[in-house]
Design a protein around this motif. Structure first.
Motif, PDB file in Angstrom:
ATOM      1  N   VAL A 204       0.866   3.925   3.884  1.00  0.00           N
ATOM      2  CA  VAL A 204       1.459   4.165   5.109  1.00  0.00           C
ATOM      3  C   VAL A 204       1.025   2.734   5.751  1.00  0.00           C
ATOM      4  N   ARG A 205      -0.160   2.156   5.817  1.00  0.00           N
ATOM      5  CA  ARG A 205      -0.697   0.977   6.626  1.00  0.00           C
ATOM      6  C   ARG A 205      -0.135  -0.106   5.696  1.00  0.00           C
ATOM      7  N   SER A 206       0.110  -0.132   4.563  1.00  0.00           N
ATOM      8  CA  SER A 206       0.840  -1.238   3.982  1.00  0.00           C
ATOM      9  C   SER A 206       2.412  -1.154   4.223  1.00  0.00           C
ATOM     10  N   ILE A 207       2.960  -0.328   4.308  1.00  0.00           N
ATOM     11  CA  ILE A 207       4.351  -0.317   4.487  1.00  0.00           C
ATOM     12  C   ILE A 207       4.445  -0.772   6.087  1.00  0.00           C
ATOM     13  N   VAL A 208       3.822  -0.398   7.210  1.00  0.00           N
ATOM     14  CA  VAL A 208       3.743  -0.602   8.610  1.00  0.00           C
ATOM     15  C   VAL A 208       3.383  -2.359   8.485  1.00  0.00           C
ATOM     16  N   GLY A 209       2.688  -2.614   7.934  1.00  0.00           N
ATOM     17  CA  GLY A 209       2.213  -4.222   8.123  1.00  0.00           C
ATOM     18  C   GLY A 209       3.351  -4.787   7.353  1.00  0.00           C
ATOM     19  N   THR A 210       3.960  -4.418   6.268  1.00  0.00           N
ATOM     20  CA  THR A 210       5.260  -4.990   5.980  1.00  0.00           C
ATOM     21  C   THR A 210       6.047  -5.066   6.651  1.00  0.00           C
ATOM     22  N   LEU A 211       6.685  -3.955   7.271  1.00  0.00           N
ATOM     23  CA  LEU A 211       7.636  -3.835   8.369  1.00  0.00           C
ATOM     24  C   LEU A 211       7.448  -4.702   9.733  1.00  0.00           C
TER      25      LEU A 211
END
Length: 266
Positions: A204-211
């Motif tokens: 989740v944190r990887s996805i949000v950081g990328t978004l």
């Protein structure tokens, strides 16, 4: 031994995560210490199991755990007693339910839901300090939604999982990513709602950081699809900090709390 399901809320800031660790404060050890004051089994070292092992600094609105107790408590009274013994830790038992011995907080779960809060404004956060990730630049919610749509469904999420992830496979089905924008007087808050049967470590944190990089204009939305296809951790954007992340809840074939057992004031 009677088994009880516990719905637990906590501020992850003071803890090294959910899981008990030697020499480190944890939510699990805090709840078990409260149970030890009420039950001989936990006084002797019994353990609880949870739906998800949140990392250091991650919060929960509806973590689910189960405990086997020697005494057959009334659920309402058990919740009240636990909340009394949990003081002053930022942990609260929201509900307790008597469950069948086949119920397992982790292995019976068929879904998990997370929330990530991202605040965009120049002035520092005050009331939400430690509970949101703050950036000072504006974000394009339309671009973030476009990029998020590229990640839903069944994929190999190697790019978006920690190198220390112990999951047997990086292939997961991300059921949804919804992004809610709330305009504030001096900025905006973005709430990312993610749901899946299970998640990889730091997914989740990887996805949000990328978004966030997409919203800031540093990435074009299609670059997210390219990063996903790369199956390479190096292709991921920055990992967002833990204090914006909340475990909202876990889903089961039958909701153990459907009867609406609530707690008395702790």
């Amino acid at each position: 031994m009677p088994r009880f399901a516990l719905k637990i809320e906590y501020d992850g800031g003071p803890f090294a995560g959910w899981q008990a660790q030697a020499g480190q404060p944890s939510v699990q050890a805090t709840v078990e210490a409260a149970l030890a004051r009420l039950d001989p089994g936990f006084a002797a070292g019994a353990r609880i199991a949870a739906a998800g092992r949140t990392d250091a600094g991650v919060h929960a609105l509806g973590q689910v755990a189960h405990a086997d107790l020697e005494r057959d408590w009334d659920p309402f009274r058990l919740a009240g007693a636990l909340n009394w013994h949990l003081k002053p830790a930022p942990v609260a038992v929201l509900a307790v339910a008597r469950v069948d011995e086949s119920f397992h907080a982790r292995f019976s779960a068929i879904g998990r839901r997370y929330l990530f809060r991202l605040l965009s404004r120049r002035a520092p956060a005050t009331h939400d300090r430690g509970r949101v990730w703050q950036v000072v630049h504006p974000l394009d919610v339309g671009a973030m939604r476009q990029a998020a749509g590229l990640l839903t469904g069944l994929h190999d999420f190697t790019t978006f999982r920690s190198t220390m992830c112990q999951a047997a496979s990086p292939v997961k089905t991300l059921d949804r990513i919804d992004i809610q924008e709330t305009v504030l007087p001096h900025g905006a808050e973005y709430r990312f709602h993610l749901a899946a049967r299970s998640f990889l470590h730091n997914q989740v944190r990887s996805i949000v950081g990328t978004l966030e990089r997409v919203g800031a204009g540093a990435w074009r939305p299609e670059r997210v699809a390219q990063a996903l296809a790369a199956r390479d951790r190096a292709a991921c954007g920055p990992v967002s900090p833990p204090h914006g992340l909340y475990l909202v809840g876990a889903d089961y074939p039958q909701d153990p709390f459907a009867a609406g057992v609530s707690t008395p004031a702790g």
